[in-house]
Design an enzyme around this catalytic site. Structure first.
Site, short mmCIF file in Angstrom:
data_model
loop_
_atom_site.label_atom_id
_atom_site.label_comp_id
_atom_site.label_asym_id
_atom_site.label_seq_id
_atom_site.Cartn_x
_atom_site.Cartn_y
_atom_site.Cartn_z
N LYS B 79 38.90 42.22 30.50
CA LYS B 79 38.63 40.82 30.89
C LYS B 79 37.44 40.29 30.11
O LYS B 79 36.47 41.02 29.88
CB LYS B 79 38.35 40.77 32.40
CG LYS B 79 38.18 39.38 32.97
CD LYS B 79 37.99 39.45 34.49
CE LYS B 79 37.84 38.09 35.12
NZ LYS B 79 37.67 38.18 36.59
N SER B 154 40.90 35.50 39.43
CA SER B 154 40.58 35.02 38.11
C SER B 154 41.00 35.98 36.99
O SER B 154 41.07 35.56 35.83
CB SER B 154 39.08 34.75 38.01
OG SER B 154 38.35 35.96 38.10
N SER B 178 39.53 38.55 42.85
CA SER B 178 39.91 38.26 41.46
C SER B 178 40.66 39.38 40.73
O SER B 178 41.20 39.14 39.65
CB SER B 178 38.68 37.86 40.64
OG SER B 178 38.39 36.50 40.84
#
Lengths: 93, 334
Positions: B79, B154, B178
């Site tokens: 990420k 996210s 997330s």
């Protein structure tokens, strides 16, 4: 607690955001709803409950001994270059 | 070969038997990225040269008969709010466009030491704030199962990458769902480790008392393998817990018959989608058929959890993001 259009205006000014009159009204309503939602925490009786500043209870003292040790990890800091080169932030006029 | 149909342990076994080379698999990953990622947009940046160099290096070691690591040659995605030295780390924000971290996050360092090869950095909601990956400063990520749907967020790019066969394990970060939400939306396994279990060093801070790096993959086994590698104390993170780590992989083969599972009754209240409820109940039946005992329990403060979260997370975010005011950090025009 109600958030007024004046409150929205004030916060927008601090954040340097331009907010139209229509938006001001909508945002005041939305922000009021958020604050009202969070206010439900006031229903809880918290007397006698200690605040929780740290969730890990097994940690002794998190500060390590102040001893010089070889740097591990991938950063060059303090290992090969000693200093970081950073862009100039103050210039002569 | 389709990475959607293979897990990390099987891939490593194929390398070990010399049935496949890492180089051909990594090339395959980039072919797959070229095929699917123009629609899915799981990645913000990719690093083929670096990944292929690594692949050739580890292939050479295997050919020379050197011992393999648990994830040797396994393609992984990270990420974009987790620092990897020499790779862009933007947190999907224009504020950090062009920022190249001079160090690598501890969790990533450990993953690489275990042989994993980073193929790229994944899209997310800006600074990990959101639940759909529509709030990236660059572009939205789509759900690979249905491009008209969101992948969750996210860590939507990480989940979409695993689900579209462009990585086997991906790192996300979880502050308030997330990792877990995008894993659920994309049909993969996602874990938020207990706070303190995994070092946050190198993870761009959002809510410091809540943030954890967590793995996403297609199986519980790979999740356990990844956690095994990244868990444990790190002296660069004073909030990482200095406690013993269980053998998660070994634990997988332990029979679960007789295990008591608590079902919080407050989780089955209004607002729960009927289809989701049916799926959860089907899952409960599976555990029952395996000999687990289900017991209704009560978590009476559940209804206050979201309000509490929004106070803590936003207060900490406000404090953490103050550093990006553009004077002390970030882009410098001219």
């Amino acid at each position: 607690m109600k958030i007024s259009e004046q409150d929205v205006e004030y916060v927008a000014k601090l954040a340097m955001l331009e907010v139209g009159d229509e938006e001001k009204k909508a945002l005041a309503e939305q922000l009021s709803r958020i604050v009202e939602y969070v206010e439900k925490l006031n229903q809880l009786d918290l007397s006698g409950i200690e605040p929780t500043p740290q969730v890990i209870t097994s940690v002794k003292h998190a500060v390590r001994d102040d001893r010089v040790a070889p740097r591990t990890g991938s950063s060059d800091a303090g290992r090969t270059v000693k200093l970081f080169k950073v862009p100039r932030v103050i210039s002569e006029r | 070969m389709n990475l959607k149909n293979i897990t990390a342990d099987r891939l490593v076994a194929l390398y070990r038997n010399r049935d496949l080379t890492i180089t051909e698999v990594i090339k395959n990953v980039y072919d797959q990225i070229e095929r699917v990622d123009k629609d899915v947009h799981a990645f913000l940046s990719i690093c083929p040269e670096r990944a292929l160099d690594e692949a050739r290096r580890i292939d050479g070691q295997i050919a020379a008969g050197e011992p393999m690591e648990p994830l040797s040659g396994v393609p992984v995605a990270i990420k974009d709010n987790i620092s990897v030295r020499d790779l862009p780390t933007t947190c999907a924000s224009r504020v950090l466009e062009g920022y190249i971290p001079p160090y690598t996050a501890t969790a990533v360092e450990r993953l690489r030491a275990a042989g994993a090869i980073i193929v790229g950095k994944t899209n997310c909601d800006e600074f990990a704030m959101g639940s759909t990956t529509e709030n990236s400063g660059y572009y939205i990520t789509r759900n690979p199962h249905n491009l008209d749907r969101v992948p969750g967020g996210s860590s939507g790019g990480s989940a979409a990458s695993v689900a579209s066969g462009t990585s086997l394990i991906a790192f996300g970060s979880d502050t308030g769902g997330s990792v877990r939400t995008p894993a659920a939306f994309c049909g993969v396994v996602g874990l938020k480790p207990t706070y303190g279990r995994v070092s946050r060093y190198g993870l761009v801070a959002f809510g410091s008392s809540l943030d954890q790096i967590g793995p996403l993959s297609k199986s519980v086994r790979e999740t356990a393998q990844a956690l095994q590698i990244i868990a444990g104390f790190d002296h660069f993170d004073s909030t990482s817990a200095d406690t013993a780590i269980d053998d998660y992989v070994k634990g997988l083969d332990k029979p679960i018959k007789g295990t008591r599972i608590g079902i919080p009754k407050e989780y089955f209240v209004g607002g729960l989608d009927a289809e989701v409820k049916a799926k959860v109940e089907a899952g409960m039946r599976v555990y029952e058929s395996l000999g687990c005992e289900l017991q209704e329990i009560s978590l009476p403060h559940t209804e206050y959890a979201v309000a509490t979260y929004y106070l803590i997370a936003t207060a900490e975010a406000s404090s953490n993001l103050a550093r990006y005011d553009g004077v002390r950090y970030g882009r410098r025009p001219g």
